[in-house]
Every structure is written in structure tokens, then in C-alpha cells.
Design a protein around this motif. Sequence first.
Motif, short mmCIF file in Angstrom:
data_model
loop_
_atom_site.label_atom_id
_atom_site.label_comp_id
_atom_site.label_asym_id
_atom_site.label_seq_id
_atom_site.Cartn_x
_atom_site.Cartn_y
_atom_site.Cartn_z
N ARG A 260 26.32 11.26 -26.28
CA ARG A 260 26.88 10.97 -27.60
C ARG A 260 28.41 10.99 -27.57
NH1 ARG A 260 22.53 14.88 -30.60
NH2 ARG A 260 20.87 13.31 -30.89
N LYS B 72 13.98 15.80 -29.98
CA LYS B 72 15.42 16.07 -29.98
C LYS B 72 16.13 15.85 -31.31
CE LYS B 72 15.57 17.23 -25.66
NZ LYS B 72 15.83 18.64 -25.30
N ASP C 1 24.12 15.48 -25.68
CA ASP C 1 25.44 15.64 -26.30
C ASP C 1 26.52 14.92 -25.51
OD1 ASP C 1 24.28 17.18 -28.27
OD2 ASP C 1 24.70 19.08 -27.26
N ALA C 2 26.44 14.97 -24.19
CA ALA C 2 27.42 14.28 -23.36
C ALA C 2 27.33 12.76 -23.56
CB ALA C 2 27.20 14.63 -21.89
N PRO D 247 17.71 19.03 -21.00
CA PRO D 247 18.75 19.82 -21.67
C PRO D 247 19.45 19.04 -22.78
CG PRO D 247 18.93 19.99 -19.28
CD PRO D 247 17.94 18.91 -19.55
N ASP D 248 19.72 19.72 -23.88
CA ASP D 248 20.44 19.09 -24.98
C ASP D 248 21.86 18.70 -24.58
OD1 ASP D 248 18.24 19.35 -26.61
OD2 ASP D 248 18.90 21.25 -27.47
N ASP D 249 22.43 19.40 -23.58
CA ASP D 249 23.80 19.09 -23.14
C ASP D 249 23.89 17.66 -22.60
OD1 ASP D 249 24.48 21.64 -23.82
OD2 ASP D 249 24.39 22.44 -21.77
N LEU D 250 22.82 17.18 -21.98
CA LEU D 250 22.82 15.82 -21.47
C LEU D 250 22.92 14.81 -22.61
CD1 LEU D 250 22.50 13.95 -18.99
CD2 LEU D 250 20.03 14.06 -19.35
#
Length: 297
Positions: free
Chosen positions: A193, A119, A190-191, A185-188
Amino acid sequence: MTHRFSARQSLIHAVLILGAVVVLLPFYVMVATALKSPVEITSGTGGLFGAQAPMVSPDCLLQGGTEAGCLTRPVIDNFRQAFTKAPLWRYMLNGVIVTAAIFALQTLIAVPAAYALAKLRFWGRDAAFALVLFCLLIPVHAIALPLYLMLAQLGLTNSYAALILPWIVSAFGIFLMRQFFMTVPDDLIDAARMDGMGEFAIIWRVMLPTAIPALLAFAIFSVVAHWNDYFWPRIVITGDRSLFTPPLGLREFKGDLDGTFYGPMMATALVIVTPLVAAFLLAQRRFIDGITLTGMK
């Protein structure tokens, strides 16, 4: 078409059944030998459970017992010798300490390394992952001598450290966890962070809970490999019997002039392998999920 499909399925099942027989045959021999008398073992008779006819225990006679007082069943005599001729509980405890410590340290290293390779974006990431893959190709026997010399110079032979430290970095563990993290998922992240989490908090509080199936799969591979390892403990544990691991404990029944005690040896092997089989059966579903889900989008 239906006939061709059925023939293909029949061939697949035949191959699977043959593979199952090949895998289960050594377990059958182990269980049968652990239950039989020495006469039945050497003659190859008695089936799986043996006749269980009363027999005079040679070990009991050597300790000064009478023939009447030394009458016992073969299965009882084999398991009694397994626990009395060698400190089997001590060897089992050593196995638990070594395998648990190795897996815990491997997890502490593999999870952050896998997260970084999956990641994070940094210079040399692909080269680092290629190095991990290269390490998978190196057999343990090729690095055994340098590892032993290093531990000997540090004075760590005949110690728990010699059994644990060489294996705390697992290339396979890093690879397996990295492949699983690639599916998150990268969204997880980002959330997490955006909520103010640092990278280490994301690793242990977000990524690790999602990777429990992969971690259990890795645990099975790691524990089985190091619980059953005979090669490395035989090298670094040379004189301290109290540090023997379960496979080394089997050497207690390797006779010289008076022969090998196959019954007690197989009884010991049965005791050693039972926790692994039980652990796999309990974690079978998670283990399969960890293997099948790793690398899937």
C-alpha cells in the motif's frame, strides 16, 4: 518404553497399510479388467495381466469380419473398443473444458473473497465467513433440483453453461484461500500500500504469488471433483451426446440385453483416470505444502 513405542508405531503402520490396500484395490480391479478377455473377467481368472491369448473380437465379427481377420489380444481389443464405440477424445475434451473453466472462474471469485475475509476490516465480515462455513455443510444433492429448474427456465440445459455456472462459487475454495491468506504477514500488505498499490493489485500481484501452494491444492480438489462428477452432468445433459463428460462416456458400454462390456468400460475408466493420477504425482509436493501450510502461523 521402547517396546511400547515400537508396538504403537507398528499399529500405525498396519492401519496405514490396510488403508492403502483398501484405496488401491479398486484400481487393481480396474487395471486387471481392462487387460483381460471377457472369459477371464467373468471367471475371475488370469491375474493382473491375463493370459493375453489370441481371441476373436465379437465386435469385429458383428462388423462383418472373418474369424481369422478378427483375431486380437484382449488388451488391444478392450482399448480399441474404448476409442471406437464412443467418441472418447471428445468426452475428454469436454472434461478439460468444463474443469478448466470451473477452476478459472472459481479462482477469480475465491481469491478476492478470501483476501477480503482475511485482511480487510468491514462490518459483517464474521457473518460473511460464517455463511461460507454454512455453505460447506450443504450437500450438492439438496440444491440440485432448484438449480436444474433455474437453468431449464433460462434455456441453458444441454450446454456448457449448465455444466459450469452452478459451480463457479466454491465455499471450500474461499475457506482454503482465506486460511492461507491469514498466514501472510500484514507488513507485506502495508508495504504494498505504501508503494501505491490498490487492493486489486495487492490481490493479484502480491497475495496470489504467495498462495500458489494453496491454489494448487485447491486445483487438485476442484479438478478431481468435477472431472469425476457423474451426478450433475447426468441431470443437465439429457440429449446432446457431444456434450458428454468422461464419466457419462462410461454409459456407452452399459449394455442391456447383450450385457455390459466390462473390458472396454474399464479400459475407458483407465484412460479417464490416468491424467488425474499423473497430475497429482507431478504436483504432489506442492499439494501437500498447500494443505499443511494452510492455517499455520
